[in-house]
Structure formats: C-alpha cells, structure tokens
Design an enzyme around this catalytic site. Sequence first.
Site, short mmCIF file in Angstrom:
data_model
loop_
_atom_site.label_atom_id
_atom_site.label_comp_id
_atom_site.label_asym_id
_atom_site.label_seq_id
_atom_site.Cartn_x
_atom_site.Cartn_y
_atom_site.Cartn_z
N HIS A 61 0.85 -1.20 0.00
CA HIS A 61 0.00 0.00 0.00
C HIS A 61 0.88 1.24 0.00
O HIS A 61 2.10 1.15 0.14
CB HIS A 61 -0.99 -0.02 1.17
CG HIS A 61 -0.39 0.10 2.54
ND1 HIS A 61 0.51 -0.81 3.05
CD2 HIS A 61 -0.59 1.03 3.53
CE1 HIS A 61 0.84 -0.45 4.29
NE2 HIS A 61 0.20 0.67 4.59
N HIS A 63 1.24 3.87 2.02
CA HIS A 63 1.76 4.60 3.19
C HIS A 63 3.29 4.54 3.07
O HIS A 63 3.86 3.47 2.77
CB HIS A 63 1.29 3.96 4.50
CG HIS A 63 -0.13 4.33 4.84
ND1 HIS A 63 -0.94 3.55 5.63
CD2 HIS A 63 -0.87 5.41 4.48
CE1 HIS A 63 -2.13 4.14 5.75
NE2 HIS A 63 -2.11 5.26 5.06
N ASP A 65 5.84 4.31 4.88
CA ASP A 65 6.70 3.34 5.57
C ASP A 65 6.77 2.00 4.83
O ASP A 65 7.50 1.10 5.25
CB ASP A 65 6.27 3.14 7.04
CG ASP A 65 4.82 2.74 7.19
OD1 ASP A 65 3.97 3.24 6.43
OD2 ASP A 65 4.52 1.92 8.08
N HIS A 66 6.04 1.89 3.71
CA HIS A 66 6.08 0.65 2.92
C HIS A 66 6.68 0.82 1.53
O HIS A 66 6.85 -0.16 0.82
CB HIS A 66 4.68 0.04 2.83
CG HIS A 66 4.16 -0.37 4.18
ND1 HIS A 66 4.14 -1.67 4.61
CD2 HIS A 66 3.73 0.39 5.22
CE1 HIS A 66 3.69 -1.70 5.85
NE2 HIS A 66 3.43 -0.48 6.25
N HIS A 139 -7.36 -1.69 5.69
CA HIS A 139 -6.52 -0.64 6.21
C HIS A 139 -7.19 0.70 5.87
O HIS A 139 -8.21 0.72 5.19
CB HIS A 139 -5.13 -0.78 5.57
CG HIS A 139 -4.04 -0.08 6.32
ND1 HIS A 139 -3.99 0.02 7.68
CD2 HIS A 139 -2.93 0.57 5.87
CE1 HIS A 139 -2.91 0.69 8.02
NE2 HIS A 139 -2.25 1.05 6.95
N ASP A 209 -0.42 -4.20 6.49
CA ASP A 209 -1.06 -3.39 7.54
C ASP A 209 -2.56 -3.65 7.50
O ASP A 209 -3.19 -3.48 6.45
CB ASP A 209 -0.82 -1.89 7.29
CG ASP A 209 0.57 -1.45 7.66
OD1 ASP A 209 1.43 -2.31 7.93
OD2 ASP A 209 0.81 -0.22 7.69
N HIS A 267 5.87 -4.66 12.58
CA HIS A 267 5.28 -3.33 12.40
C HIS A 267 4.98 -2.68 13.75
O HIS A 267 3.92 -2.11 13.98
CB HIS A 267 3.99 -3.44 11.55
CG HIS A 267 3.55 -2.14 10.93
ND1 HIS A 267 2.67 -1.28 11.54
CD2 HIS A 267 3.89 -1.55 9.76
CE1 HIS A 267 2.47 -0.24 10.75
NE2 HIS A 267 3.20 -0.37 9.67
ZN ZN Z 1 2.78 0.74 7.91
ZN ZN Z 2 -0.22 1.62 6.54
#
Ligand code: ZN
Ligand code: ZN
Length: 301
Positions: A61, A63, A65-66, A139, A209, A267
């Site tokens: 996805h 976001h 952080d990915h 999510h 997530d 995570h």
């Molecule tokens: Zn994340």
């Molecule tokens: Zn996320």
Amino acid sequence: MFGVTILGNNSAIPTPTRHPTSQAVYIDDQVLLLDCGEGTQMQMHRYKIKRSKINYIFISHLHGDHYFGLIGLLNSFALIGRKDDLHLFAPEPLYGLIDLQMQLADSEFPYTIHRYPLKEEGEIAHSNTFTVKCFRVKHRIECWGFAIMQKQKLRKLNIEEVKKHLIPTAAYYSIKKGEDYMTSEGNIIPNKLLTIDPPKGKVYAYCADTLFTDSFLHHIADADMIYHESTYLKDMEEKAFKRFHSTAEQAATIARRANAKRLLIGHFSSKYEFLEPFESEARQVFENTEIAREGVTYLLK
Ligand SMILES: [Zn+2]
Ligand SMILES: [Zn+2]
C-alpha cells in the site's frame, strides 16, 4: 530454500535500531521483496542480500513506511547497470509517482519495469518454483496482502515398484513428472503405481497493515507461516482500531483461526522500546509466535 529475512519490523517512524517494513523472501534462486520502506537498501547491504537477485517487488500500500525506499532502489539498479527485467506489483498510483520522479530527474531506467497494478484478488505472479496470490486486507487506504506458495517438486519414485518393473533410468524423469510408463510389449504401467506424492509446497502469507478482521482468513488458511502486523499491545486496542492496525493478541487470534503453523509479528509502534511483551501477549493465544527480528531469516520447514 524457502525463507524470509526481515529487513524492517517497525511502523512509520524509523528508530536507530528498527526500520520501516521490508522483507526479502528467498525461494530457490529468487529473492522476492515485500514492501520497501526507507532504509531498505542499507538493510540489504547489512544482511548481504544481493540486489541482482531481486526480480520481483510487491508493494502492499501507499503509506510511506512501505515504499519510501523504492525509488532509491530502482535508481541503484540503474546505477549498477541492471539489464534484467523487473516485475513490480503495486497499487496503480505508485507507477505515476515513479514516472514523475524520473521525469523531474530527466532520467530513464536502462532496464524494463513490468507494471502490474493490483486490482483483483487472485494469482498475480508465478515462476517454475513459486506462485504469488494477492488478497485485500482492511486498512485506512487500499492495502494488499500476499500469499507466496512454493510449487510442488517432482513426484518421488517408488523404488521397489520401479525395480520390479525393470524400468530404465532414462525414463525416470518423465515418470517423476507424472507420466505413465509403456513397456516394450506396449503394456502401460500407471504413474500412480510407480511414484509417491512429493511433500506439499509451503506457503508464506504476508498480511501487511490491517485492522483485526476475519475477512481474508480464507486466503491464509493452513499457511505454514503467517506474518501479521502487531502495531500495539492490547491495552491500546481502541487506538489500533481507530488507526486500522492490530494488537499482538489480535494477530495471534488470526493465526489461530487460520490454523497457521507459525506466526511472525512486526510493524511495532516506535513508542515501544522493548518487543518481548508483544511475544508474550501473542503466545497466550497462539504459542508458535515469534517476533520478526531484523536480520533474522525464518525458514519454512
Ligand atoms: Zn505501515
Ligand atoms: Zn499503513
């Protein structure tokens, strides 16, 4: 070999010792990259993962952080003269973002990136040794999980029967592939008699997530190993729900309901300095739980 090396086990904010999400899945001679948070390249370097082995990247996805590490990795592939094609599976808007970054840098990739926008659940990638399926998780934005399935090996010879029927070694390979054997007199010896089933291919399910939900259980049922996010401990269950994340106890509940053999959790929110409480909370529900530790390779046995 089939195993996963954890490159990042933290949630959004990197800490000096924990990085945003990324995992390298080894399957025979391939390395599949699952998510690519900031710092992934440095982690690959630290844990000796060869860039040249990576031909498949899956982004769950958008976001940051990915995927904040992705453009850097794609750029490094170019700088080291990559020629091999790359297969990139991601939510569609990511491709526009990559194009914009390249346009602003007035650059082009010297290798081909095959684009596979994630749209429907089901099989998205396969090779001689693996199949990958994607499935929706829940999510705050569109988010996908991935199930990596090792293909079954060749059938095993039933040596006693093979010897009894005086079958020449030249015929072994086709028999292992599942073919019947025809004798010089024209008699058929069925494959079922000459072989036994090989061990079943293992399955690793990466749930990205997600909040706590049964909605994708059927996609991960009976998996040999599941990775499920566990951003918080159970005293923060309400916060987890509001932010579309899960607790350690909830991750363990999913592993139990899915009849998984083993669970990895990760995570973790940066607010937690120590991770052991996650493991003990999860183990009360699902004993075979381990913390996804950075730099550790978890083998599917
Ligand atoms: Zn994340
Ligand atoms: Zn996320």
